[in-house]
Design an enzyme around this catalytic site. Structure first.
Site, mmCIF file in Angstrom:
data_model
loop_
_atom_site.group_PDB
_atom_site.id
_atom_site.type_symbol
_atom_site.label_atom_id
_atom_site.label_comp_id
_atom_site.label_asym_id
_atom_site.label_seq_id
_atom_site.Cartn_x
_atom_site.Cartn_y
_atom_site.Cartn_z
ATOM 1 N N ASP A 1 81.132 8.714 50.276
ATOM 2 C CA ASP A 1 82.200 8.148 50.335
ATOM 3 C C ASP A 1 82.960 8.638 48.712
ATOM 4 O OD1 ASP A 1 84.361 6.484 50.842
ATOM 5 O OD2 ASP A 1 83.512 5.251 49.450
ATOM 6 N N GLU B 1 83.814 13.105 51.467
ATOM 7 C CA GLU B 1 85.310 12.844 51.397
ATOM 8 C C GLU B 1 85.803 12.757 50.244
ATOM 9 O OE1 GLU B 1 88.057 8.636 50.746
ATOM 10 O OE2 GLU B 1 86.187 8.851 50.211
#
Length: 737
Positions: free
Chosen positions: A447, A484
């Site tokens: 993330d 990401e």
């Protein structure tokens, strides 16, 4: 005293392994000379006790000599990539392959039980040494008459066996490290030799020998003879391998091919994001839906301890408090069980990992986590890790996305920003990820990578373990990492900065397919979303993870805005997902959502805030507030289409302003209509002549089609009528005649 002699006897039995194929005479190998009183001397003492004492003393001298003379083994940053082809995979039970030479049954006498650990350890080392696949392994200890019971032999041989076992375990994961530890291992050999000598001298009571059968005496003498050759050949083998290592090892630790393989089982592909699902429900979904329909893997929501928010919003998972595996989805035991069950169903597990930041300050302190930990974000105090203020970047807020330093060193939405260059922070992250690898995960969705420096992520990735071969991964393979990074080409951070570290999320895909199937972009623009057409527009196919929507942008967060399609516009959404699964570009991920009206709304829960299970409705869709796009028949069948045409070319593109069609070799054909009008047109399908069932409108049931039938002529052509915003997909398995 009889027990001691049995221990000595057992140790000598364990050394009965011949290593043919290596020649290492007294003159040495490759310029390596070794003074060798053990190998060449004859044994004068006739008394077996004196003989043991003598051999132990010589064994000690040789060990010391080997330690002094063995050349320094060079260090290798990541030798496993070159060495792994020699390694043997292990089964899920931890034993070697069933047809390996060392799969023998132990008999039940206590002598065998006392030495089984040493025997297994030595055999495992032999299994892992290159070029020794045909070498006989340490045999079963023969049944010995009149041997009394005895205690644990580890008092004498424990240090030796433990060193050998530890070195073996390390060698499986990092063979270079194993050979670099040879010098550390040899002193243990010397020490145990001293121990054997001392115990042997204490056994010099001639009365003892009268009670031991002549068979045992002769057997011990034979084992002593073989011990010398054992040491000689093993030393030769280690020397040979050590000298060849520099030519074998190459530092490929940053080669992206090591981290862009999702390890799908054959006949499986595509990742499903089961957003906010419980571990027990994921396991059942793997067994009942995902595995049977050919899905390749599951992305699970963050599993480590995170903030308990008053409203139980979905975003609380992205505010970590510690790395303990305990979340609304379940605990570590339930997680481990899920990984195993999904693996057996042919489905891999990828964990969403949040290491850019920790939980943000709340209205008061302390804050509480899902595992019971507390924290004070304002003071940067997270005792569950533990992290303190020294582990974070200085306090500042991101206010300039054109400034990479500001984006990476300041706080995203007031979330305390971890300093990933800090060695302690790196170690804690690595410990957590390695623990997940031990539990059998295939990789990680990282993330907020845009907010971390690539060089810091590199420092973390290169220290990760290989995936756990016990879960049917290739030996030594590196975990799949998809990062990401939101990059629409207008900011100071570029996705290309991360592609040498692993796969990167391609957010431009969401916007492009959304535009086409919303009708704001012509259908022929889809050619830019194929492998051949994407050059210069998208990331290289092998470095991209593609998706129609994710948990962020379906709620208006992140990139895309109104271009993003979600389950709420079902017809167009199915078209976009079908194209994503039919094309040859990237690694595809399918979103599986729950219904929401408030963007902050958490998953369906009961009156005590326990997440509800999705259940099964009559049409195999989900109930209890879950959407389960992955169960929709059109998407489920497109996964099967994707698996069947995998590896075939994407060709014969036929595009107009409102239609887009292509073949996947001679295996499948698909056509899209993104307009509000019905269109009838002739298409070349590349398929053999026959009748085919359109898998979007129906399926084959008892040799009949429940949907549209497409007639393909001898030239591979077919006239197809496309209703508004529709798809027709046919492939070889849907042929009726």
């Amino acid at each position: 005293m009889k027990q001691l002699l049995v221990i000595l006897y057992s140790a000598l039995v364990v050394t009965n392994a011949q290593l043919p194929g290596f020649s290492f005479g007294p003159s040495g190998f490759g310029g390596f000379s070794l003074s060798n009183p053990l190998f060449n001397a004859s044994f004068a003492p006739a008394n077996p006790v004196d003989r043991i004492s003598d051999i132990a003393s010589r064994f000690r001298d040789v060990a010391n000599n080997v330690q002094r003379n063995l050349p320094k083994i060079p260090q290798f940053t990541n030798p496993l990539s070159a060495f792994s082809r020699f390694a043997r995979p292990t089964s899920s039970s931890g034993s070697t392959n069933a047809n390996s030479n060392n799969n023998q049954n132990f008999n039940s006498n206590q002598a065998n039980e006392g030495t089984s650990g040493a025997r297994n350890a030595i055999n495992e080392v032999l299994n892992r040494i290159p070029g020794l696949s045909g070498v006989p392994r340490v045999p079963e200890i023969p049944k010995v008459p009149e041997i009394p019971s005895f205690g644990n032999p580890s008092d004498v041989f424990g240090p030796f066996v433990n060193s050998l076992r530890n070195m073996t375990n390390q060698g499986i994961n990092d063979p270079g490290q194993m050979f670099n530890q040879v010098n550390k291992f040899l002193p243990d050999v010397s020490r145990i030799a001293n121990s054997v000598a001392n115990y042997a001298k204490s056994a010099a009571n001639s009365g003892i020998w009268k009670n031991i059968s002549n068979d045992i005496k002769h057997e011990m003498q034979n084992r002593i003879e073989s011990m010398t050759q054992m040491l000689s050949n093993i030393t030769s083998a280690m020397k040979n391998i050590a000298q060849s290592l520099p030519n074998l090892m190459q530092d490929q630790s940053l080669n992206t091919t090591l981290r862009n393989q999702p390890f799908f089982f054959p006949g499986h592909s595509g990742i499903v994001h089961l957003f906010e699902w419980k571990f027990s429900d994921i396991a059942e979904e793997c067994e009942n839906v995902l595995g049977p329909n050919g899905y390749g893997g599951v992305q699970v929501s963050p599993i480590n301890e995170y903030l308990v928010s008053p409203s139980r919003a979905w975003w609380e998972r992205y505010q970590p408090i510690s790395f303990e595996i305990k979340s609304r989805s379940g605990n570590e035991k339930q997680f481990s069980d899920m990984v195993k069950r999904c693996m057996k169903a042919g489905v891999r597990i990828y964990v969403d990992v949040v290491v850019n930041h920790m939980a943000a300050p709340g209205a008061s302190a302390p804050l509480y986590g899902t595992a019971g930990s507390t924290c004070d974000p304002q003071a940067r105090d997270y005792p569950g890790v533990p992290f303190n203020r020294s582990h974070f970047h200085a306090d500042c807020q991101i206010n300039d996305y054109n400034n990479a330093t500001n984006v990476r060193n300041c706080e995203l939405a007031a979330l305390p920003d971890l300093d990933q260059s800090n060695r302690f922070v790196q170690n804690k992250i690595i410990q957590y990820l390695n623990h997940l690898l031990d539990l059998g995960v295939a990789g990680f969705r990282m993330d907020a990578c845009k907010h971390m420096r690539p060089e810091d992520l590199k420092s973390i990735y290169v220290r990760l373990k290989p995936v756990n071969a016990m879960f049917l991964f290739p030996p030594g393979a590196r975990p799949f990492i998809f990062q990401e990074v939101i990059d629409l080409g207008t900011e100071g951070v570029s996705a290309k900065e991360y592609t040498n570290l692993g796969v990167v999320t391609e957010f431009n895909w969401c916007i492009a397919v959304g535009g086409v199937f919303r009708g704001t972009t012509n259908a022929d623009a889809l050619e830019l979303l194929t492998k051949n057409g994407s050059a210069g527009v998208l990331l290289p196919s092998s470095q991209a993870l593609v998706f129609v929507d994710n948990h962020d942008n379906q709620r208006g967060h992140g990139a895309g805005g109104d271009s993003i399609l979600t389950y709420k516009t079902k017809r167009q959404y199915i078209q976009a997902v079908a194209f994503t699964l039919a094309t040859d570009y990237g690694i595809a991920r399918v979103m599986s959502s729950y219904n929401f009206s408030d963007p902050d709304q958490g998953p369906p829960q009961d009156t005590v805030q326990v997440i509800k299970s999705p259940g099964f409705a009559a049409n195999n869709s989900c109930s209890n507030g879950w959407v389960c796009e992955h169960r929709w028949p059109e998407i489920r069948k497109m996964i099967q289409f994707k698996n069947f045409v995998a590896g075939s070319s994407l060709d014969h593109i036929q595009a107009t302003q409102n239609t887009f069609a292509f073949c996947r070799g001679e295996k499948g054909f698909i056509v899209f209509n993104n307009s509000e009008n019905t269109i009838t047109q002739q298409y070349h399908t590349c398929l053999p002549q026959g009748q085919y069932c359109d898998i979007i409108s129906g399926e084959v049931s008892q040799s009949t089609c429940t949907g549209t039938v497409v007639n393909v002529d001898a030239n591979g052509d077919a006239e197809i009528t496309l209703p508004k915003n529709s798809i027709v997909a046919i492939y070889v398995p849907s042929r009726l005649s």
